[in-house]
Enzyme design. Sequence first.
Site, PDB file in Angstrom:
ATOM      1  N   LYS A   1     -27.319  42.828   2.170  1.00 16.36           N
ATOM      2  CA  LYS A   1     -25.907  43.235   2.237  1.00 16.36           C
ATOM      3  C   LYS A   1     -25.612  43.864   3.599  1.00 16.36           C
ATOM      4  CE  LYS A   1     -25.733  43.558  -2.741  1.00 16.36           C
ATOM      5  NZ  LYS A   1     -26.088  44.333  -3.935  1.00 16.36           N
TER       6      LYS A   1
ATOM      7  N   GLN B   1     -26.683  50.565  -5.895  1.00 16.85           N
ATOM      8  CA  GLN B   1     -27.491  49.428  -6.345  1.00 16.85           C
ATOM      9  C   GLN B   1     -28.015  49.683  -7.764  1.00 16.85           C
ATOM     10  OE1 GLN B   1     -27.956  46.478  -4.513  1.00 16.85           O
ATOM     11  NE2 GLN B   1     -28.886  45.729  -6.396  1.00 16.85           N
TER      12      GLN B   1
ATOM     13  N   ASP C   1     -17.509  47.178  -6.031  1.00 13.14           N
ATOM     14  CA  ASP C   1     -18.292  46.344  -6.946  1.00 13.14           C
ATOM     15  C   ASP C   1     -17.808  46.493  -8.397  1.00 13.14           C
ATOM     16  OD1 ASP C   1     -20.180  44.390  -7.474  1.00 13.14           O
ATOM     17  OD2 ASP C   1     -21.839  45.799  -7.709  1.00 13.14           O
TER      18      ASP C   1
END
Length: 280
Positions: A55, A99, A122
Site C-alpha cells: 500500500k 490493518q 477502508d
Amino acid sequence: MSHEPLMLEGKPVVAEIYANLSSRIEALTAQGITPCLATILVGDDPASATYVRMKGNACKKLGMESRRIHLPADTTTKQLIDTIAKLNQDTAVHGILLQHPVPAQIDERAAFDAIDSAKDVDGVTSLGFGRMSYNVPAYASCTPEAILSVLDHYQIDIEGKHAVVIGRSAILGKPVSFLLLNRNATVTICHSKTKDLAEHVGHADIVVAAVGRPKFVQGSWLKPGAVVLDAGYNEGNIGDADFESCLDKVKAITPVPGGIGPVTIAKLLQHTVEAAEASV
Ligand code: NAP
C-alpha cells in the site's frame, strides 16, 4: 465449459482507476496538498506486513504520501486508540488504514470506531459500514468495492443474480454482501457454521470466496457458468478457490495473484484522494 473461461485480471481495472487519479493528485499537489495515507500495523504478521508495504509503495508510485506506523504485538487497545486519535488530529493525514487482523488482546471494533469517519478510507467504522449498507455515500471497504469494480469492468450482470458469499468478516464478507444486495443481487452469506455449504454454492451465479483457507472452494461445487471472485490471499500467493478445478466449470474467474488484490490497493488510494479533496 466448452469455451475458455474469462480471466478477470485486475490490471486493466487498476489502470482505469489510476488514469483517473493522476490528474486529481496533480491538481491537489498544485494547491499544496499531497494526499496522505497512514497505515497502522500492529504486530509482526508477515502477510499483513506485506500488504502494508504494498500500500505504501503504491502511494509513492502515484505521487502520494504514506506514513507507516508499526506498533508492537503487545500494544493495548488504549495505546492503539491514542495513536489513531493523533492521526485524526493531523491535518496532513487524509486516510487511516488499520490493518486487520489485530492481535487478540485488542478490541478491534473499538479501534476501528476510533477512526474519524472523514478519514475512514477502508469503510471500517460502524458509521461508514452503516452508511454503505443503507446505500448512502460512504467509503466502502476496499476489497468489497474492488470485487464490484471487477464485475463492472468486465460487464458481468449483478441484478437478479444469485450471489453466494463465503465469509462474513467485517472487512470483507459482510460489506461485499451489502454491496451486492444494493445492486439487486439475491445474496446468501455462508460461514463456518453453514450446513451443506457445497449445496449453497451450487446455486450461485456469482461466488465470492472470502474464507481465508487456501484452495477451499472446489470446482465440483459450482454451477456450470458461475463467476468466481476469489478475494483470498494465502501464503504462497494461493487463493481461497481451487483455481484448477474451478476452470472446468466457470464462465469467468479472478486469478490469484493479479485479480482482486491490486484493485483493492487502487480503491484505497482512490478513497484517500477523495478524502484529500474533501478536506480542501
Ligand atoms: P477472516 O476475518 O478470517 O474471515 C473468514 C471468514 O470465513 C469467516 O466469516 C469464517 O466464518 C469463514 N469461514 C472460515 N472457515 C470456513 C469454512 N470452513 N466454511 C465456511 N466459512 C468459513 O478473513 P478475512 O479478513 O475476511 O479474509 C478472507 C480472505 O480474504 C483471506 O484469504 C484474506 O487473506 C483475504 N483478503 C484479501 C484482501 C485483498 O486485498 N485481496 C483483503 C482482505 C482479505 P465465521 O465467521 O463463522 O468464523
